[in-house]
Write a protein that holds these residues in place. Sequence first.
Motif, PDB file in Angstrom:
ATOM      1  N   ASP A  84     -22.602  45.152   0.277  1.00 10.82           N
ATOM      2  CA  ASP A  84     -23.527  44.109  -0.148  1.00 10.82           C
ATOM      3  C   ASP A  84     -23.407  42.868   0.734  1.00 10.82           C
ATOM      4  OD1 ASP A  84     -25.428  42.936  -1.945  1.00 10.82           O
ATOM      5  OD2 ASP A  84     -23.793  41.785  -2.845  1.00 10.82           O
ATOM      6  N   LEU A  85     -22.382  42.838   1.576  1.00 12.28           N
ATOM      7  CA  LEU A  85     -22.131  41.650   2.406  1.00 12.28           C
ATOM      8  C   LEU A  85     -23.309  41.285   3.313  1.00 12.28           C
ATOM      9  CD1 LEU A  85     -18.385  41.764   3.517  1.00 12.28           C
ATOM     10  CD2 LEU A  85     -19.515  40.081   2.082  1.00 12.28           C
ATOM     11  N   PRO A  86     -23.952  42.228   4.005  1.00 14.49           N
ATOM     12  CA  PRO A  86     -25.047  41.834   4.898  1.00 14.49           C
ATOM     13  C   PRO A  86     -26.162  41.082   4.184  1.00 14.49           C
ATOM     14  CG  PRO A  86     -24.359  44.075   5.374  1.00 14.49           C
ATOM     15  CD  PRO A  86     -23.645  43.669   4.122  1.00 14.49           C
TER      16      PRO A  86
ATOM     17  N   LEU B  10     -18.642  38.232  12.927  1.00 13.50           N
ATOM     18  CA  LEU B  10     -19.301  38.603  14.180  1.00 13.50           C
ATOM     19  C   LEU B  10     -19.910  40.002  14.080  1.00 13.50           C
ATOM     20  CD1 LEU B  10     -19.907  37.933  17.154  1.00 13.50           C
ATOM     21  CD2 LEU B  10     -17.689  38.915  17.737  1.00 13.50           C
ATOM     22  N   HIS B  11     -19.170  40.929  13.522  1.00 14.25           N
ATOM     23  CA  HIS B  11     -19.657  42.296  13.392  1.00 14.25           C
ATOM     24  C   HIS B  11     -20.895  42.353  12.494  1.00 14.25           C
ATOM     25  CE1 HIS B  11     -19.653  46.552  12.052  1.00 14.25           C
ATOM     26  NE2 HIS B  11     -19.136  46.797  13.257  1.00 14.25           N
ATOM     27  N   LEU B  12     -20.857  41.646  11.372  1.00 14.28           N
ATOM     28  CA  LEU B  12     -22.001  41.594  10.463  1.00 14.28           C
ATOM     29  C   LEU B  12     -23.247  41.085  11.173  1.00 14.28           C
ATOM     30  CD1 LEU B  12     -20.284  40.189   7.249  1.00 14.28           C
ATOM     31  CD2 LEU B  12     -21.691  42.264   7.311  1.00 14.28           C
ATOM     32  N   LEU B  13     -23.101  39.972  11.881  1.00 11.29           N
ATOM     33  CA  LEU B  13     -24.264  39.343  12.513  1.00 11.29           C
ATOM     34  C   LEU B  13     -24.794  40.183  13.670  1.00 11.29           C
ATOM     35  CD1 LEU B  13     -23.130  35.610  12.431  1.00 11.29           C
ATOM     36  CD2 LEU B  13     -24.941  36.666  11.090  1.00 11.29           C
ATOM     37  N   ALA B  14     -23.883  40.763  14.447  1.00 10.08           N
ATOM     38  CA  ALA B  14     -24.323  41.588  15.582  1.00 10.08           C
ATOM     39  C   ALA B  14     -25.134  42.782  15.100  1.00 10.08           C
ATOM     40  CB  ALA B  14     -23.110  42.045  16.382  1.00 10.08           C
ATOM     41  N   HIS B  15     -24.736  43.381  13.980  1.00  5.02           N
ATOM     42  CA  HIS B  15     -25.479  44.539  13.465  1.00  5.02           C
ATOM     43  C   HIS B  15     -26.753  44.113  12.752  1.00  5.02           C
ATOM     44  CE1 HIS B  15     -22.956  48.064  14.368  1.00  5.02           C
ATOM     45  NE2 HIS B  15     -22.002  47.154  14.500  1.00  5.02           N
ATOM     46  N   LEU B  16     -26.730  42.959  12.079  1.00  3.43           N
ATOM     47  CA  LEU B  16     -27.959  42.460  11.461  1.00  3.43           C
ATOM     48  C   LEU B  16     -29.014  42.136  12.515  1.00  3.43           C
ATOM     49  CD1 LEU B  16     -26.532  40.140   8.660  1.00  3.43           C
ATOM     50  CD2 LEU B  16     -28.038  42.107   8.311  1.00  3.43           C
ATOM     51  N   ALA B  17     -28.559  41.664  13.686  1.00  7.93           N
ATOM     52  CA  ALA B  17     -29.497  41.296  14.753  1.00  7.93           C
ATOM     53  C   ALA B  17     -30.297  42.486  15.266  1.00  7.93           C
ATOM     54  CB  ALA B  17     -28.733  40.633  15.899  1.00  7.93           C
ATOM     55  N   LYS B  18     -29.807  43.707  15.003  1.00 13.61           N
ATOM     56  CA  LYS B  18     -30.530  44.892  15.449  1.00 13.61           C
ATOM     57  C   LYS B  18     -31.757  45.175  14.598  1.00 13.61           C
ATOM     58  CE  LYS B  18     -26.304  47.079  17.216  1.00 13.61           C
ATOM     59  NZ  LYS B  18     -25.377  48.238  17.074  1.00 13.61           N
TER      60      LYS B  18
ATOM     61  N   ALA C 167     -18.426  45.116  23.297  1.00 12.96           N
ATOM     62  CA  ALA C 167     -18.815  46.289  22.516  1.00 12.96           C
ATOM     63  C   ALA C 167     -19.996  45.989  21.601  1.00 12.96           C
ATOM     64  CB  ALA C 167     -17.617  46.784  21.699  1.00 12.96           C
ATOM     65  N   LEU C 168     -20.108  44.751  21.164  1.00  7.52           N
ATOM     66  CA  LEU C 168     -21.187  44.357  20.259  1.00  7.52           C
ATOM     67  C   LEU C 168     -22.399  43.787  20.990  1.00  7.52           C
ATOM     68  CD1 LEU C 168     -19.059  42.662  17.439  1.00  7.52           C
ATOM     69  CD2 LEU C 168     -20.197  44.896  17.332  1.00  7.52           C
ATOM     70  N   GLY C 169     -22.285  43.592  22.304  1.00  7.80           N
ATOM     71  CA  GLY C 169     -23.391  43.032  23.070  1.00  7.80           C
ATOM     72  C   GLY C 169     -23.613  41.559  22.823  1.00  7.80           C
ATOM     73  N   VAL C 170     -22.529  40.830  22.585  1.00  4.19           N
ATOM     74  CA  VAL C 170     -22.612  39.392  22.308  1.00  4.19           C
ATOM     75  C   VAL C 170     -21.862  38.640  23.405  1.00  4.19           C
ATOM     76  CG1 VAL C 170     -21.994  37.545  20.686  1.00  4.19           C
ATOM     77  CG2 VAL C 170     -22.726  39.784  19.813  1.00  4.19           C
ATOM     78  N   SER C 171     -22.464  37.601  23.946  1.00  2.59           N
ATOM     79  CA  SER C 171     -21.804  36.821  24.993  1.00  2.59           C
ATOM     80  C   SER C 171     -20.674  35.985  24.390  1.00  2.59           C
ATOM     81  CB  SER C 171     -22.805  35.919  25.700  1.00  2.59           C
ATOM     82  OG  SER C 171     -23.330  34.949  24.814  1.00  2.59           O
ATOM     83  N   LEU C 172     -19.648  35.730  25.186  1.00  4.98           N
ATOM     84  CA  LEU C 172     -18.470  34.986  24.732  1.00  4.98           C
ATOM     85  C   LEU C 172     -18.175  33.828  25.666  1.00  4.98           C
ATOM     86  CD1 LEU C 172     -15.897  34.740  22.905  1.00  4.98           C
ATOM     87  CD2 LEU C 172     -14.736  36.172  24.610  1.00  4.98           C
TER      88      LEU C 172
ATOM     89  N   THR D 106     -11.934  47.526   7.060  1.00  2.00           N
ATOM     90  CA  THR D 106     -11.372  48.877   6.989  1.00  2.00           C
ATOM     91  C   THR D 106     -12.475  49.930   7.021  1.00  2.00           C
ATOM     92  OG1 THR D 106      -9.481  48.072   5.709  1.00  2.00           O
ATOM     93  CG2 THR D 106      -9.954  50.433   5.602  1.00  2.00           C
ATOM     94  N   ASP D 107     -13.530  49.694   6.259  1.00  2.00           N
ATOM     95  CA  ASP D 107     -14.644  50.654   6.214  1.00  2.00           C
ATOM     96  C   ASP D 107     -15.275  50.860   7.584  1.00  2.00           C
ATOM     97  OD1 ASP D 107     -14.220  50.918   3.508  1.00  2.00           O
ATOM     98  OD2 ASP D 107     -15.916  49.661   2.897  1.00  2.00           O
ATOM     99  N   HIS D 108     -15.320  49.799   8.389  1.00  2.00           N
ATOM    100  CA  HIS D 108     -15.983  49.874   9.697  1.00  2.00           C
ATOM    101  C   HIS D 108     -14.980  50.034  10.847  1.00  2.00           C
ATOM    102  CE1 HIS D 108     -19.173  48.173   7.160  1.00  2.00           C
ATOM    103  NE2 HIS D 108     -20.020  48.679   8.037  1.00  2.00           N
ATOM    104  N   ARG D 109     -13.723  50.281  10.482  1.00  2.00           N
ATOM    105  CA  ARG D 109     -12.671  50.540  11.472  1.00  2.00           C
ATOM    106  C   ARG D 109     -12.598  49.457  12.541  1.00  2.00           C
ATOM    107  NH1 ARG D 109     -13.391  57.129  12.313  1.00  2.00           N
ATOM    108  NH2 ARG D 109     -13.046  57.692  10.116  1.00  2.00           N
ATOM    109  N   LEU D 110     -12.631  48.219  12.088  1.00  2.00           N
ATOM    110  CA  LEU D 110     -12.557  47.092  13.016  1.00  2.00           C
ATOM    111  C   LEU D 110     -11.104  46.810  13.388  1.00  2.00           C
ATOM    112  CD1 LEU D 110     -15.087  44.602  11.346  1.00  2.00           C
ATOM    113  CD2 LEU D 110     -15.531  46.433  13.003  1.00  2.00           C
TER     114      LEU D 110
END
Length: 442
Positions: free
Chosen positions: A7-9, A39-47, A80-85, A177-181
């Motif tokens: 439900d987080l996204p 970061l992982h949440l936002l990178a996947h939401l951006a798709k 890996a997420l396609g985000v600039s740093l 844990t669910d997303h093996r981060l």
Amino acid sequence: MDQPSNDLPSRLLLNLAPWRNALAWRIAFSGGLDSTVLLHLLAHLAKSQSLPALSALHVHHGLQAAADAWPQHCQSVCDALGVSLQVVHVQVQHGASLERAARDARYGAFLEATQAKEVLLTAQHRDDQAETLLFRLLRGAGVRGLSGMPRERVLGRGHLVRPLLDVTRAELETYATDHRLSWIEDPSNQDRQFSRNYLRHQVFPVLTERWPQAVTTMARSAAHLSEAQGLLDELAKIDLASASSVSDFDWLGLPSLELASLAALSAARQRNALSHWLAALTPMPDSDHWSGWEDLRDATGDACPIWRLGQGELHRSCGRIWWLSGCWLGHPCSVVEWTDPSVALNLPDNGVVMFTGQSPDGPLQIRYRQGGEVMRLPERGHRDLKRLLNERGVPAFVRGRLPLVFRAGQLLAVAGVAGLNGNVHGGWNLHWQPPHEDQGLS
């Protein structure tokens, strides 16, 4: 009860809905669990969502050898997420509190990196909010401090937003844990000499064993106190509006308030209004150190009391209180030669003077009051400068900064003071633009 991590996204999107039109979202990315999940949440939401441009910001404090490997870890995650740093190296000023010094350095980097209409996202969560509340309670904080971390605030030309304050640490751990981060485990987070670590590892386990919902209820209390602080801010604005009368010396560009309006309020409302007014100018003392305000408020006669604060001074003069900082705290004393009066003259740490109309013949000198100056006025003859300034109600703290124009030892004009700044028959006036460097605003 914790909500499912899947439900987080949707919750994150809901919390960030007011900021969807920002130019960019920058994620403060330490590489730890919390910011990795954000970061992982936002990178996947951006798709699947139309979001502002995403980027990450890693602040390297250089406080421990292990940290030297963290920028590379953060880079690999971002790749890996396609985000600039962007990696920013900061110098931490060691002092009484290393935690505070590191935080100040980090937020300084955030301020520098956040541009107009951009949003910096940080990953503090509900457990952090509860820890903040208890930590500040133990330090004797007032309503503002006990309201905890705000969900959003101005950050330079942009905004800082904390979209995970209604999410628990356990929910973030489940998502990771669910997303093996993979994430960084900062060794210093186990060092219990730091106050927050002590609370996290020693105090909260005991609290939650007895009161399982302690984190949730403490975060709720912070929300109640935040609402109370909002009401106090509204009251402060009402009281400050009553004290914000026009002054004959507004042209100085200095913040000031009418003293009588403030003094008519209860002591608590005085402190509330002043705290609100000064919040953007200087750190405020705790409630046990407001005697400086009382001394300034209650001074009688010709006294010119000063309340010295962290970033400047509060002065009382001519029925008002005035905020002075920066170069206003100094006293210019040098004599400046003005060889070409037709051209504006920059004064060291004291702004600019210029003539309008036909400037008097030179050479001229700019001097400052030493005492005993006399000025000749049409139809009044020679008059003591001190008395002339008293007649015009010139604030005491300004008098030593007023540029005085002399020619051949004779005082011709006092910059900026009506009736003393020109020659009607000569057709000229002397204008002063006071220094307008940073007055302590932040």
